[in-house]
Design a protein around this motif. Structure first.
Motif, mmCIF file in Angstrom:
data_model
loop_
_atom_site.group_PDB
_atom_site.id
_atom_site.type_symbol
_atom_site.label_atom_id
_atom_site.label_comp_id
_atom_site.label_asym_id
_atom_site.label_seq_id
_atom_site.Cartn_x
_atom_site.Cartn_y
_atom_site.Cartn_z
ATOM 1 N N GLU A 6 -56.079 -87.014 -87.709
ATOM 2 C CA GLU A 6 -55.366 -85.847 -87.179
ATOM 3 C C GLU A 6 -54.913 -86.086 -85.746
ATOM 4 O OE1 GLU A 6 -58.339 -82.894 -87.624
ATOM 5 O OE2 GLU A 6 -57.722 -82.310 -89.645
ATOM 6 N N MET A 7 -55.815 -86.636 -84.938
ATOM 7 C CA MET A 7 -55.496 -86.883 -83.531
ATOM 8 C C MET A 7 -54.378 -87.914 -83.398
ATOM 9 S SD MET A 7 -57.209 -84.827 -81.711
ATOM 10 C CE MET A 7 -56.896 -85.564 -80.108
ATOM 11 N N PHE A 8 -54.398 -88.935 -84.262
ATOM 12 C CA PHE A 8 -53.349 -89.959 -84.153
ATOM 13 C C PHE A 8 -51.987 -89.379 -84.510
ATOM 14 C CE2 PHE A 8 -50.522 -93.036 -86.126
ATOM 15 C CZ PHE A 8 -50.317 -93.863 -85.027
ATOM 16 N N ILE A 9 -51.920 -88.591 -85.593
ATOM 17 C CA ILE A 9 -50.637 -88.002 -85.981
ATOM 18 C C ILE A 9 -50.123 -87.090 -84.867
ATOM 19 C CG2 ILE A 9 -49.554 -86.391 -87.600
ATOM 20 C CD1 ILE A 9 -51.323 -87.593 -89.795
ATOM 21 N N THR A 10 -51.028 -86.362 -84.236
ATOM 22 C CA THR A 10 -50.639 -85.497 -83.115
ATOM 23 C C THR A 10 -50.110 -86.319 -81.950
ATOM 24 O OG1 THR A 10 -52.321 -83.870 -83.756
ATOM 25 C CG2 THR A 10 -51.432 -83.708 -81.522
ATOM 26 N N ARG A 11 -50.796 -87.438 -81.640
ATOM 27 C CA ARG A 11 -50.342 -88.306 -80.545
ATOM 28 C C ARG A 11 -48.993 -88.934 -80.866
ATOM 29 N NH1 ARG A 11 -53.956 -90.308 -76.810
ATOM 30 N NH2 ARG A 11 -52.081 -91.225 -75.899
ATOM 31 N N ALA A 12 -48.810 -89.327 -82.140
ATOM 32 C CA ALA A 12 -47.531 -89.919 -82.548
ATOM 33 C C ALA A 12 -46.404 -88.901 -82.378
ATOM 34 C CB ALA A 12 -47.609 -90.398 -83.997
ATOM 35 N N HIS A 13 -46.687 -87.650 -82.721
ATOM 36 C CA HIS A 13 -45.693 -86.585 -82.549
ATOM 37 C C HIS A 13 -45.352 -86.396 -81.066
ATOM 38 C CE1 HIS A 13 -43.499 -82.904 -83.343
ATOM 39 N NE2 HIS A 13 -44.264 -82.247 -82.486
ATOM 40 N N GLU A 14 -46.379 -86.443 -80.227
ATOM 41 C CA GLU A 14 -46.163 -86.286 -78.779
ATOM 42 C C GLU A 14 -45.322 -87.433 -78.230
ATOM 43 O OE1 GLU A 14 -50.079 -86.069 -77.217
ATOM 44 O OE2 GLU A 14 -50.416 -83.977 -77.836
ATOM 45 N N GLU A 15 -45.610 -88.659 -78.666
ATOM 46 C CA GLU A 15 -44.844 -89.817 -78.200
ATOM 47 C C GLU A 15 -43.401 -89.739 -78.682
ATOM 48 O OE1 GLU A 15 -45.538 -92.158 -76.071
ATOM 49 O OE2 GLU A 15 -47.549 -91.354 -75.744
ATOM 50 N N ARG A 16 -43.209 -89.206 -79.861
ATOM 51 C CA ARG A 16 -41.852 -89.008 -80.369
ATOM 52 C C ARG A 16 -41.077 -88.050 -79.478
ATOM 53 N NH1 ARG A 16 -38.255 -84.848 -82.453
ATOM 54 N NH2 ARG A 16 -36.886 -85.863 -83.953
ATOM 55 N N GLN A 17 -41.726 -86.965 -79.062
ATOM 56 C CA GLN A 17 -41.071 -85.987 -78.201
ATOM 57 C C GLN A 17 -40.755 -86.581 -76.818
ATOM 58 O OE1 GLN A 17 -44.077 -82.834 -78.573
ATOM 59 N NE2 GLN A 17 -42.523 -81.563 -79.606
ATOM 60 N N ILE A 18 -41.705 -87.353 -76.277
ATOM 61 C CA ILE A 18 -41.496 -88.003 -74.969
ATOM 62 C C ILE A 18 -40.329 -88.972 -75.055
ATOM 63 C CG2 ILE A 18 -42.516 -89.580 -73.294
ATOM 64 C CD1 ILE A 18 -45.255 -88.315 -73.992
ATOM 65 N N SER A 19 -40.294 -89.775 -76.135
ATOM 66 C CA SER A 19 -39.227 -90.751 -76.316
ATOM 67 C C SER A 19 -37.871 -90.060 -76.435
ATOM 68 C CB SER A 19 -39.494 -91.606 -77.557
ATOM 69 O OG SER A 19 -40.691 -92.351 -77.410
ATOM 70 N N SER A 20 -37.853 -88.931 -77.171
ATOM 71 C CA SER A 20 -36.593 -88.195 -77.348
ATOM 72 C C SER A 20 -36.066 -87.674 -76.018
ATOM 73 C CB SER A 20 -36.804 -87.048 -78.340
ATOM 74 O OG SER A 20 -37.157 -87.547 -79.603
ATOM 75 N N GLN A 21 -36.981 -87.158 -75.182
ATOM 76 C CA GLN A 21 -36.585 -86.635 -73.874
ATOM 77 C C GLN A 21 -36.051 -87.760 -72.985
ATOM 78 O OE1 GLN A 21 -40.091 -84.696 -72.380
ATOM 79 N NE2 GLN A 21 -39.969 -83.011 -73.874
ATOM 80 N N TYR A 22 -36.710 -88.921 -73.065
ATOM 81 C CA TYR A 22 -36.302 -90.063 -72.244
ATOM 82 C C TYR A 22 -34.932 -90.562 -72.677
ATOM 83 C CZ TYR A 22 -36.368 -94.691 -70.107
ATOM 84 O OH TYR A 22 -36.047 -95.803 -69.365
ATOM 85 N N GLN A 23 -34.705 -90.643 -74.025
ATOM 86 C CA GLN A 23 -33.438 -91.131 -74.527
ATOM 87 C C GLN A 23 -32.307 -90.162 -74.268
ATOM 88 O OE1 GLN A 23 -34.227 -91.980 -78.645
ATOM 89 N NE2 GLN A 23 -35.679 -93.593 -78.178
ATOM 90 N N ALA A 24 -32.646 -88.853 -74.224
ATOM 91 C CA ALA A 24 -31.629 -87.846 -73.953
ATOM 92 C C ALA A 24 -31.124 -87.937 -72.521
ATOM 93 C CB ALA A 24 -32.185 -86.446 -74.227
#
Length: 349
Positions: A331-349
């Motif tokens: 559960e914690m890993f999937i949550t962290r993966a989701h957070e990293e996805r959001q961070i990456s999206s913000q950076y790419q934007a």
């Protein structure tokens, strides 16, 4: 000569003395061998005139000696020589070493009453070798590469017809997305779906959703797809479903690591100009998997993927050493993966 033309000649009882089949799509190669056996060998004496050898276990000289033996109570003999490593750049995986000169001598005057089929699952033959150059002149060579995109969907459509069913392109794509691109598995699912819908009926998206079985690898692939697209609720639900069906969390974690390692490779190599087909060859996976993984990798930065792989390694250690609950770690890993996805999206934007 194209493969379909050669198949037509075999059905017309026009047999070549030597065939070479190479490439990773072993299902199609096995279909070719099955056709050759049906057309070349009298079924009443099949066991007497049909032999299969593994070149890593039997010397090439012994295989050729069998090929030179006259058929017994029949008109033709068929010899299958698998794992023909001496046609590639690889070394033999066993102590058996074959002398290519024996095959070179055989090729000068192969007996008309025997067909020899050499098979290797290597992507390509070593064309620097004298033996391969000679085979290119005196034998018939056919590559069996993994099908992708339109070729794969067309194969699904044709295969459905052999089971007296129909499937539209959109449903063929859906079936591939659910089951994967392995022809052997797709064939089993199509047979099951055809029985379910009935003779001359259409395989629908609903029947695929109801009956087609995902492999665990496909479930993990779809789970990561949900994470990549920001659907954490569906990712967690799918993870719980995997656990309910008895899947071991450690195995899930290992599959996560493999998939995110794939995403990292693609993230690193795609900017260097490699095509999806080239990446598939380098990574030894189906081109369709590369295509989907490329779409997933766009949602993560290289730094995020490296960080997630580090987290997976740490969680693997913590689970095995009893420091954390298995389900909680997932559960914690999937949550962290989701957070990293959001961070990456913000950076790419």
């Amino acid at each position: 000569m194209p493969l379909h033309a050669e198949i037509r000649e075999i059905r017309q009882k026009q047999f070549a003395p030597v065939y070479v089949l190479f490439g990773p799509e072993t299902y199609l190669a096995e279909e070719f061998v099955a056709l050759a056996r049906r057309e070349m060998i009298d079924p009443a004496f099949s066991d007497l005139n049909f032999s299969i050898y593994d070149c890593t276990e039997t010397p090439l000289a012994d295989i050729l000696q069998d090929a030179e033996t006259l058929p017994f109570m029949g008109e033709h003999r068929l010899i299958i020589a698998r794992q023909a490593y001496f046609l590639t750049g690889s070394k033999p995986p066993a102590k058996i070493e074959s002398n290519p000169d024996a095959l070179l001598a055989y090729l000068q005057n192969p007996p008309s009453y025997t067909t020899l089929i050499l098979i290797t699952d290597a992507d390509k033959l070593d064309e620097r070798k004298k033996l391969v150059k000679t085979l290119q002149q005196k034998a018939k060579l056919f590559p069996f590469l993994q099908l992708k995109d339109a070729d794969l969907y067309s194969w699904v459509e044709r295969r459905a017809e052999t089971y007296h069913a129909r499937i539209q392109r959109s449903e063929a794509i859906k079936l591939v997305e659910r089951v994967g691109g392995e022809l052997r598995l797709l064939d089993k699912e199509l047979e099951k779906l055809a029985l379910y819908v009935g003779t001359n009926a259409e395989i629908t998206g609903e029947s695929i959703e109801k009956l087609a079985v995902r492999t665990l690898e496909q479930d993990v692939f779809a789970l990561i797809e949900h994470v990549a697209m920001g659907r954490i609720d569906r990712a967690l639900r799918m993870m719980y479903d995997c656990i309910k069906t008895g899947e071991e969390p450690i195995k899930l974690l290992a599959l996560f690591a493999r998939q995110f390692r794939l995403l990292l490779h693609i993230r690193q190599w795609s900017p260097r100009g490699y095509s999806q087909q080239q990446l598939a060859g380098m990574l030894k996976i189906h081109p369709y998997a590369v295509k989907k993984a490329t779409e997933q990798a766009r949602h993560f930065s290289e730094g995020s993927l490296k960080k997630l792989l580090g987290i997976l390694a740490e969680e693997d250690f913590r689970i095995k050493s009893g420091q954390v609950d298995k389900l909680l770690a997932l559960e914690m890993f999937i949550t962290r993966a989701h957070e990293e996805r959001q961070i990456s999206s913000q950076y790419q934007a």
